[in-house]
Enzyme design. Structure first.
Site, PDB file in Angstrom:
ATOM      1  CB  SER A 194      -8.158  -1.873   1.542  1.00  0.00           C
ATOM      2  OG  SER A 194      -8.729  -2.841   2.413  1.00  0.00           O
ATOM      3  CD  GLU A 235     -13.040   0.696   5.108  1.00  0.00           C
ATOM      4  OE1 GLU A 235     -12.182   0.645   4.196  1.00  0.00           O
ATOM      5  OE2 GLU A 235     -13.320  -0.278   5.834  1.00  0.00           O
ATOM      6  CG  ASP A 289     -10.623   3.498   7.923  1.00  0.00           C
ATOM      7  OD1 ASP A 289      -9.608   4.164   7.628  1.00  0.00           O
ATOM      8  OD2 ASP A 289     -10.572   2.300   8.241  1.00  0.00           O
ATOM      9  CG  ASN A 333      -1.870  -1.173   1.230  1.00  0.00           C
ATOM     10  OD1 ASN A 333      -2.429  -1.542   0.209  1.00  0.00           O
ATOM     11  ND2 ASN A 333      -2.047  -1.789   2.391  1.00  0.00           N
ATOM     12  CG  HIS A 386     -10.126  -2.763   8.322  1.00  0.00           C
ATOM     13  ND1 HIS A 386      -9.603  -3.055   9.559  1.00  0.00           N
ATOM     14  CD2 HIS A 386      -9.201  -3.176   7.409  1.00  0.00           C
ATOM     15  CE1 HIS A 386      -8.412  -3.620   9.410  1.00  0.00           C
ATOM     16  NE2 HIS A 386      -8.147  -3.704   8.121  1.00  0.00           N
TER      17      HIS A 386
END
Length: 404
Positions: free
Chosen positions: A197, A193, A222, A61, A147
Protein backbone atom coordinates in the site's frame (compact mmCIF):
# COMPACT_ATOMS: atom_id res chain seq x y z
CA UNK A 1 -9.57 17.04 38.49
CA UNK A 2 -5.93 17.07 39.63
CA UNK A 3 -3.46 16.59 36.79
CA UNK A 4 0.20 16.02 37.55
CA UNK A 5 2.65 18.16 35.52
CA UNK A 6 4.45 16.45 32.65
CA UNK A 7 7.57 14.72 33.90
CA UNK A 8 6.43 14.61 37.53
CA UNK A 9 8.08 11.48 39.04
CA UNK A 10 4.84 10.80 40.95
CA UNK A 11 3.06 10.24 37.66
CA UNK A 12 3.17 6.53 36.65
CA UNK A 13 3.15 7.68 33.02
CA UNK A 14 6.07 10.06 33.47
CA UNK A 15 8.41 7.87 31.41
CA UNK A 16 6.35 8.65 28.30
CA UNK A 17 7.11 12.38 28.31
CA UNK A 18 10.79 12.13 27.30
CA UNK A 19 9.84 9.79 24.45
CA UNK A 20 7.18 12.20 23.22
CA UNK A 21 9.55 15.14 23.42
CA UNK A 22 12.01 13.34 21.13
CA UNK A 23 9.47 13.04 18.29
CA UNK A 24 10.59 15.63 15.68
CA UNK A 25 7.96 18.16 14.56
CA UNK A 26 7.96 16.72 11.03
CA UNK A 27 7.17 13.26 12.46
CA UNK A 28 4.28 14.34 14.69
CA UNK A 29 0.92 12.86 13.79
CA UNK A 30 -2.37 14.65 14.31
CA UNK A 31 -5.96 13.70 13.72
CA UNK A 32 -7.90 15.64 11.12
CA UNK A 33 -11.64 15.55 10.56
CA UNK A 34 -13.09 15.62 7.04
CA UNK A 35 -16.68 16.22 6.02
CA UNK A 36 -17.84 14.61 2.79
CA UNK A 37 -19.15 16.73 -0.05
CA UNK A 38 -21.23 16.00 -3.13
CA UNK A 39 -19.39 13.78 -5.58
CA UNK A 40 -17.21 12.15 -2.94
CA UNK A 41 -15.04 15.18 -2.19
CA UNK A 42 -13.85 16.19 1.28
CA UNK A 43 -13.69 19.29 3.41
CA UNK A 44 -11.25 19.57 6.28
CA UNK A 45 -13.14 20.59 9.41
CA UNK A 46 -11.27 23.25 11.40
CA UNK A 47 -12.03 25.23 14.51
CA UNK A 48 -15.55 24.98 15.89
CA UNK A 49 -16.94 22.87 13.09
CA UNK A 50 -16.00 25.29 10.33
CA UNK A 51 -15.22 23.50 7.05
CA UNK A 52 -12.38 24.61 4.81
CA UNK A 53 -12.46 24.67 1.02
CA UNK A 54 -13.45 21.43 -0.76
CA UNK A 55 -10.66 18.98 -1.60
CA UNK A 56 -10.54 16.37 -4.34
CA UNK A 57 -9.68 13.11 -2.58
CA UNK A 58 -6.42 11.58 -3.84
CA UNK A 59 -5.72 9.81 -0.54
CA UNK A 60 -8.41 7.25 0.34
CA UNK A 61 -8.45 3.57 -0.61
CA UNK A 62 -11.97 3.67 -2.07
CA UNK A 63 -10.46 2.49 -5.36
CA UNK A 64 -13.72 1.75 -7.19
CA UNK A 65 -15.72 4.63 -5.70
CA UNK A 66 -18.18 2.20 -4.12
CA UNK A 67 -18.51 3.89 -0.71
CA UNK A 68 -21.04 6.38 -2.13
CA UNK A 69 -22.66 3.99 -4.59
CA UNK A 70 -26.46 4.06 -4.18
CA UNK A 71 -26.73 0.26 -4.24
CA UNK A 72 -24.33 -0.07 -1.30
CA UNK A 73 -26.06 2.72 0.60
CA UNK A 74 -29.48 1.16 0.09
CA UNK A 75 -28.23 -2.29 1.07
CA UNK A 76 -26.78 -0.88 4.30
CA UNK A 77 -29.98 1.02 5.11
CA UNK A 78 -32.11 -2.06 4.48
CA UNK A 79 -29.86 -4.11 6.77
CA UNK A 80 -30.15 -1.55 9.57
CA UNK A 81 -33.95 -1.56 9.28
CA UNK A 82 -33.96 -5.36 9.31
CA UNK A 83 -31.13 -6.31 11.69
CA UNK A 84 -30.32 -3.17 13.69
CA UNK A 85 -27.08 -1.19 13.79
CA UNK A 86 -24.92 -3.86 15.40
CA UNK A 87 -24.66 -7.63 15.71
CA UNK A 88 -24.80 -7.64 19.49
CA UNK A 89 -22.65 -10.73 20.02
CA UNK A 90 -19.73 -12.72 18.69
CA UNK A 91 -20.21 -14.86 15.57
CA UNK A 92 -20.33 -18.11 17.57
CA UNK A 93 -22.97 -16.83 19.99
CA UNK A 94 -25.85 -14.91 18.33
CA UNK A 95 -23.92 -12.45 16.17
CA UNK A 96 -24.22 -14.24 12.82
CA UNK A 97 -27.08 -13.02 10.62
CA UNK A 98 -28.26 -14.43 7.27
CA UNK A 99 -26.47 -11.56 5.50
CA UNK A 100 -23.17 -12.69 7.04
CA UNK A 101 -23.72 -16.25 5.83
CA UNK A 102 -24.68 -15.10 2.34
CA UNK A 103 -21.65 -12.80 2.08
CA UNK A 104 -19.25 -15.50 3.29
CA UNK A 105 -20.65 -18.15 0.93
CA UNK A 106 -20.78 -15.84 -2.10
CA UNK A 107 -17.27 -14.55 -1.46
CA UNK A 108 -15.86 -18.07 -0.97
CA UNK A 109 -17.38 -19.16 -4.26
CA UNK A 110 -16.06 -16.05 -6.05
CA UNK A 111 -12.56 -16.61 -4.71
CA UNK A 112 -12.62 -20.37 -5.31
CA UNK A 113 -12.04 -21.11 -1.62
CA UNK A 114 -13.76 -23.57 0.65
CA UNK A 115 -14.81 -21.16 3.39
CA UNK A 116 -14.67 -17.50 4.41
CA UNK A 117 -14.66 -16.15 7.98
CA UNK A 118 -15.65 -12.51 8.55
CA UNK A 119 -13.85 -10.12 10.91
CA UNK A 120 -14.57 -6.56 12.09
CA UNK A 121 -11.20 -5.24 10.82
CA UNK A 122 -8.29 -6.12 8.57
CA UNK A 123 -5.82 -5.67 11.43
CA UNK A 124 -7.74 -8.27 13.44
CA UNK A 125 -7.98 -10.66 10.49
CA UNK A 126 -4.23 -10.51 9.90
CA UNK A 127 -3.48 -11.22 13.54
CA UNK A 128 -5.78 -14.24 13.35
CA UNK A 129 -4.19 -15.42 10.11
CA UNK A 130 -0.63 -15.43 11.42
CA UNK A 131 -1.59 -17.03 14.73
CA UNK A 132 -3.40 -19.81 12.87
CA UNK A 133 -0.40 -20.64 10.70
CA UNK A 134 2.55 -20.46 13.08
CA UNK A 135 3.58 -20.58 16.72
CA UNK A 136 6.56 -20.33 19.01
CA UNK A 137 8.26 -23.31 17.36
CA UNK A 138 7.80 -21.90 13.84
CA UNK A 139 9.82 -19.69 11.53
CA UNK A 140 8.37 -16.86 9.46
CA UNK A 141 9.96 -15.51 6.29
CA UNK A 142 8.30 -12.19 5.52
CA UNK A 143 8.70 -9.58 2.84
CA UNK A 144 10.64 -6.70 4.37
CA UNK A 145 7.74 -4.28 3.84
CA UNK A 146 4.72 -6.24 5.09
CA UNK A 147 2.01 -4.44 7.04
CA UNK A 148 2.41 -3.71 10.75
CA UNK A 149 -0.56 -5.95 11.59
CA UNK A 150 1.26 -8.95 10.12
CA UNK A 151 4.45 -8.15 12.00
CA UNK A 152 2.49 -7.82 15.22
CA UNK A 153 0.93 -11.22 14.49
CA UNK A 154 4.38 -12.76 14.16
CA UNK A 155 5.44 -11.14 17.42
CA UNK A 156 2.32 -12.45 19.20
CA UNK A 157 2.88 -15.96 17.82
CA UNK A 158 6.37 -16.23 19.25
CA UNK A 159 7.73 -17.50 15.93
CA UNK A 160 11.22 -16.54 14.79
CA UNK A 161 11.10 -13.79 12.15
CA UNK A 162 13.37 -13.65 9.11
CA UNK A 163 13.02 -11.07 6.33
CA UNK A 164 13.58 -11.29 2.57
CA UNK A 165 14.14 -8.43 0.16
CA UNK A 166 11.02 -6.66 -1.05
CA UNK A 167 9.32 -8.58 -3.86
CA UNK A 168 12.51 -10.60 -4.43
CA UNK A 169 11.46 -14.22 -4.99
CA UNK A 170 15.07 -15.29 -5.61
CA UNK A 171 16.10 -13.97 -2.20
CA UNK A 172 13.13 -15.72 -0.65
CA UNK A 173 14.05 -19.02 -2.29
CA UNK A 174 17.68 -18.79 -1.15
CA UNK A 175 16.68 -18.02 2.44
CA UNK A 176 13.94 -20.63 2.49
CA UNK A 177 16.23 -23.39 1.22
CA UNK A 178 18.84 -22.33 3.76
CA UNK A 179 16.27 -22.42 6.57
CA UNK A 180 14.75 -25.75 5.54
CA UNK A 181 18.22 -27.33 5.27
CA UNK A 182 19.31 -26.07 8.69
CA UNK A 183 16.08 -26.84 10.53
CA UNK A 184 13.94 -29.25 8.48
CA UNK A 185 11.73 -30.05 11.45
CA UNK A 186 10.52 -26.46 11.88
CA UNK A 187 7.26 -25.41 10.24
CA UNK A 188 7.89 -22.41 7.98
CA UNK A 189 5.44 -19.66 7.03
CA UNK A 190 5.98 -17.16 4.21
CA UNK A 191 4.09 -13.85 4.30
CA UNK A 192 3.66 -11.34 1.50
CA UNK A 193 1.07 -8.95 0.04
CA UNK A 194 -0.45 -8.73 -3.42
CA UNK A 195 -0.27 -4.93 -3.51
CA UNK A 196 1.95 -3.05 -1.06
CA UNK A 197 0.00 0.00 0.00
CA UNK A 198 2.89 2.43 0.43
CA UNK A 199 5.02 1.28 -2.51
CA UNK A 200 2.33 0.48 -5.08
CA UNK A 201 4.27 -2.66 -6.05
CA UNK A 202 3.27 -6.31 -6.42
CA UNK A 203 5.37 -9.49 -6.15
CA UNK A 204 5.64 -12.33 -8.64
CA UNK A 205 3.13 -14.26 -6.59
CA UNK A 206 3.11 -17.27 -8.92
CA UNK A 207 6.85 -17.69 -8.36
CA UNK A 208 6.49 -17.30 -4.61
CA UNK A 209 3.69 -19.90 -4.50
CA UNK A 210 5.81 -22.30 -6.55
CA UNK A 211 8.77 -21.88 -4.20
CA UNK A 212 6.57 -22.47 -1.16
CA UNK A 213 5.18 -25.67 -2.68
CA UNK A 214 8.66 -26.95 -3.44
CA UNK A 215 9.92 -26.17 0.06
CA UNK A 216 6.75 -27.31 1.87
CA UNK A 217 6.19 -23.86 3.37
CA UNK A 218 2.84 -22.34 4.23
CA UNK A 219 1.96 -19.14 2.38
CA UNK A 220 -0.17 -16.26 3.67
CA UNK A 221 -1.12 -13.56 1.15
CA UNK A 222 -2.60 -10.24 2.27
CA UNK A 223 -4.91 -9.10 -0.55
CA UNK A 224 -6.23 -6.05 1.29
CA UNK A 225 -5.26 -3.57 -1.45
CA UNK A 226 -5.34 -5.94 -4.41
CA UNK A 227 -8.84 -7.32 -4.04
CA UNK A 228 -11.33 -5.74 -6.44
CA UNK A 229 -8.54 -4.33 -8.60
CA UNK A 230 -5.90 -6.98 -9.38
CA UNK A 231 -6.25 -10.46 -10.81
CA UNK A 232 -9.00 -11.97 -12.97
CA UNK A 233 -12.20 -10.02 -12.40
CA UNK A 234 -10.64 -8.30 -9.37
CA UNK A 235 -10.29 -11.58 -7.47
CA UNK A 236 -6.70 -10.75 -6.46
CA UNK A 237 -3.32 -12.15 -7.47
CA UNK A 238 -3.70 -15.23 -5.29
CA UNK A 239 -6.76 -16.42 -7.19
CA UNK A 240 -6.26 -19.87 -8.69
CA UNK A 241 -2.69 -20.28 -7.41
CA UNK A 242 -1.81 -23.64 -5.88
CA UNK A 243 0.25 -23.32 -2.73
CA UNK A 244 -1.51 -20.30 -1.20
CA UNK A 245 -2.57 -21.52 2.25
CA UNK A 246 -4.59 -18.51 3.38
CA UNK A 247 -5.84 -15.23 1.89
CA UNK A 248 -6.74 -12.18 3.96
CA UNK A 249 -8.71 -9.28 2.55
CA UNK A 250 -10.73 -6.25 3.59
CA UNK A 251 -14.05 -4.67 2.67
CA UNK A 252 -12.91 -1.17 3.61
CA UNK A 253 -11.00 -0.43 0.42
CA UNK A 254 -12.18 -1.41 -3.07
CA UNK A 255 -15.40 -2.84 -1.59
CA UNK A 256 -16.33 0.57 -0.15
CA UNK A 257 -17.63 -0.85 3.15
CA UNK A 258 -15.85 -2.03 6.29
CA UNK A 259 -14.62 -5.23 7.92
CA UNK A 260 -12.43 -8.03 6.64
CA UNK A 261 -12.19 -11.75 5.98
CA UNK A 262 -9.97 -14.81 5.81
CA UNK A 263 -10.45 -17.32 2.98
CA UNK A 264 -9.12 -20.88 3.21
CA UNK A 265 -9.83 -24.49 2.32
CA UNK A 266 -10.39 -27.35 4.76
CA UNK A 267 -8.94 -28.24 7.22
CA UNK A 268 -7.41 -24.78 7.78
CA UNK A 269 -10.80 -23.05 7.60
CA UNK A 270 -12.17 -25.35 10.29
CA UNK A 271 -9.01 -24.92 12.37
CA UNK A 272 -9.60 -21.14 12.30
CA UNK A 273 -13.22 -21.58 13.32
CA UNK A 274 -12.27 -23.85 16.23
CA UNK A 275 -9.17 -22.06 17.49
CA UNK A 276 -9.13 -18.37 16.56
CA UNK A 277 -9.65 -16.15 19.58
CA UNK A 278 -9.65 -13.09 17.33
CA UNK A 279 -12.73 -14.53 15.62
CA UNK A 280 -14.41 -16.07 18.64
CA UNK A 281 -14.13 -13.23 21.14
CA UNK A 282 -15.13 -10.18 19.08
CA UNK A 283 -18.58 -8.86 18.26
CA UNK A 284 -19.49 -9.90 14.73
CA UNK A 285 -19.20 -7.51 11.80
CA UNK A 286 -22.11 -5.04 11.73
CA UNK A 287 -24.87 -6.38 9.43
CA UNK A 288 -25.04 -3.12 7.47
CA UNK A 289 -21.34 -3.41 6.57
CA UNK A 290 -21.80 -7.02 5.50
CA UNK A 291 -24.77 -6.02 3.35
CA UNK A 292 -22.80 -3.20 1.70
CA UNK A 293 -19.86 -5.55 1.02
CA UNK A 294 -22.24 -8.06 -0.55
CA UNK A 295 -23.65 -5.32 -2.81
CA UNK A 296 -20.09 -4.39 -3.84
CA UNK A 297 -19.32 -8.01 -4.66
CA UNK A 298 -22.43 -8.18 -6.83
CA UNK A 299 -21.28 -5.06 -8.72
CA UNK A 300 -17.88 -6.66 -9.32
CA UNK A 301 -19.50 -9.83 -10.59
CA UNK A 302 -21.70 -7.82 -12.95
CA UNK A 303 -18.76 -5.82 -14.33
CA UNK A 304 -15.50 -7.79 -13.91
CA UNK A 305 -13.56 -5.21 -15.95
CA UNK A 306 -13.77 -2.45 -13.33
CA UNK A 307 -10.34 -3.22 -11.91
CA UNK A 308 -8.61 -3.39 -15.30
CA UNK A 309 -10.08 -0.03 -16.30
CA UNK A 310 -8.55 1.49 -13.17
CA UNK A 311 -5.18 -0.13 -13.93
CA UNK A 312 -5.27 1.36 -17.43
CA UNK A 313 -5.86 4.78 -15.94
CA UNK A 314 -3.04 4.22 -13.45
CA UNK A 315 -0.68 3.53 -16.36
CA UNK A 316 -1.62 6.85 -17.97
CA UNK A 317 -0.94 8.63 -14.68
CA UNK A 318 2.46 7.00 -14.33
CA UNK A 319 3.41 8.05 -17.84
CA UNK A 320 2.15 11.58 -17.22
CA UNK A 321 4.11 11.98 -13.99
CA UNK A 322 7.29 10.64 -15.62
CA UNK A 323 6.86 12.99 -18.60
CA UNK A 324 6.55 15.91 -16.17
CA UNK A 325 9.94 15.06 -14.67
CA UNK A 326 8.85 13.08 -11.62
CA UNK A 327 10.30 9.69 -10.85
CA UNK A 328 7.91 7.17 -12.37
CA UNK A 329 5.98 5.45 -9.56
CA UNK A 330 6.68 1.73 -9.45
CA UNK A 331 4.05 -0.95 -9.89
CA UNK A 332 0.86 -1.15 -11.94
CA UNK A 333 -1.88 -0.65 -9.33
CA UNK A 334 -3.83 2.43 -8.22
CA UNK A 335 -1.28 3.48 -5.56
CA UNK A 336 1.30 5.89 -6.98
CA UNK A 337 3.92 7.08 -4.48
CA UNK A 338 5.90 10.21 -5.30
CA UNK A 339 9.19 9.74 -3.47
CA UNK A 340 10.46 12.96 -1.91
CA UNK A 341 12.91 11.73 0.72
CA UNK A 342 12.77 14.50 3.29
CA UNK A 343 9.94 14.63 5.84
CA UNK A 344 9.59 18.39 5.69
CA UNK A 345 9.57 18.46 1.90
CA UNK A 346 6.84 15.82 1.81
CA UNK A 347 4.70 17.82 4.24
CA UNK A 348 5.31 20.99 2.23
CA UNK A 349 4.23 19.25 -0.96
CA UNK A 350 1.08 18.00 0.77
CA UNK A 351 0.26 21.57 1.81
CA UNK A 352 1.00 22.81 -1.72
CA UNK A 353 -1.55 20.39 -3.16
CA UNK A 354 -4.14 21.28 -0.56
CA UNK A 355 -3.87 24.94 -1.53
CA UNK A 356 -4.73 23.77 -5.04
CA UNK A 357 -7.74 21.81 -3.79
CA UNK A 358 -6.17 18.33 -3.86
CA UNK A 359 -5.75 16.00 -0.89
CA UNK A 360 -2.77 13.63 -0.84
CA UNK A 361 -1.15 12.72 2.47
CA UNK A 362 2.58 12.78 3.18
CA UNK A 363 3.75 9.37 4.39
CA UNK A 364 6.76 9.45 6.70
CA UNK A 365 8.78 7.01 8.82
CA UNK A 366 8.15 4.72 10.61
CA UNK A 367 5.40 3.87 8.10
CA UNK A 368 8.06 3.88 5.37
CA UNK A 369 11.86 3.42 5.64
CA UNK A 370 14.06 6.33 6.69
CA UNK A 371 14.83 8.78 3.89
CA UNK A 372 11.88 7.68 1.74
CA UNK A 373 9.11 10.07 2.78
CA UNK A 374 6.58 10.34 0.01
CA UNK A 375 3.31 11.71 -1.21
CA UNK A 376 0.90 8.80 -1.62
CA UNK A 377 -1.34 9.40 -4.62
CA UNK A 378 -4.33 7.06 -4.87
CA UNK A 379 -6.53 6.69 -7.92
CA UNK A 380 -10.22 6.11 -7.62
CA UNK A 381 -12.69 5.30 -10.35
CA UNK A 382 -14.75 8.28 -9.15
CA UNK A 383 -12.09 10.90 -9.92
CA UNK A 384 -13.31 13.28 -12.64
CA UNK A 385 -11.75 13.60 -16.08
CA UNK A 386 -8.91 16.11 -16.06
CA UNK A 387 -7.68 15.24 -12.57
CA UNK A 388 -4.19 14.30 -13.82
CA UNK A 389 -3.72 17.64 -15.59
CA UNK A 390 -4.88 19.43 -12.45
CA UNK A 391 -2.46 17.40 -10.33
CA UNK A 392 0.52 18.07 -12.59
CA UNK A 393 -0.19 21.79 -12.56
CA UNK A 394 -0.38 21.77 -8.77
CA UNK A 395 2.81 19.74 -8.35
CA UNK A 396 4.91 22.03 -10.52
CA UNK A 397 8.64 21.33 -10.76
CA UNK A 398 9.82 18.15 -9.01
CA UNK A 399 11.29 18.75 -5.59
CA UNK A 400 14.83 17.66 -4.77
CA UNK A 401 14.91 13.88 -4.65
CA UNK A 402 11.62 13.53 -6.48
CA UNK A 403 12.91 13.93 -10.02
CA UNK A 404 14.56 11.46 -12.32
Amino acid sequence: MNVLPAGDPADPLSSLWPSLSRVPPDRRRRLRSFATTAGGGLKAVVGAGEAAAPLLDLASNDYLGFSHHPLLQQAACDAIARDGTGSGASPLVTGTRPVHTLLAETLANWLGRGQVLLFPSGFQANLAAVLALTGRHGVVLADRLIHHSLLLGVQASGARLLRFRHNDSADLERRLIQQRTAEPQRQTLVITESLFSMEGTSPDLAAIARICRQQRARLLVDEAHGLGVLGPGGRGLAHGLAGVSLVSGTFGKAFGSGGAFLAADAPLADWLLQSSGAFRYSTALAPCLAAAALAALELLQQDPGLGQALLNRAERWRCGLAAAGWQRPEGTGPVLPLLVGNDGAALALQAQLERAGLLSVAIRPPTVPEGTSRLRLVLSRSLPTGTLARLLAALGTPVAGGGR
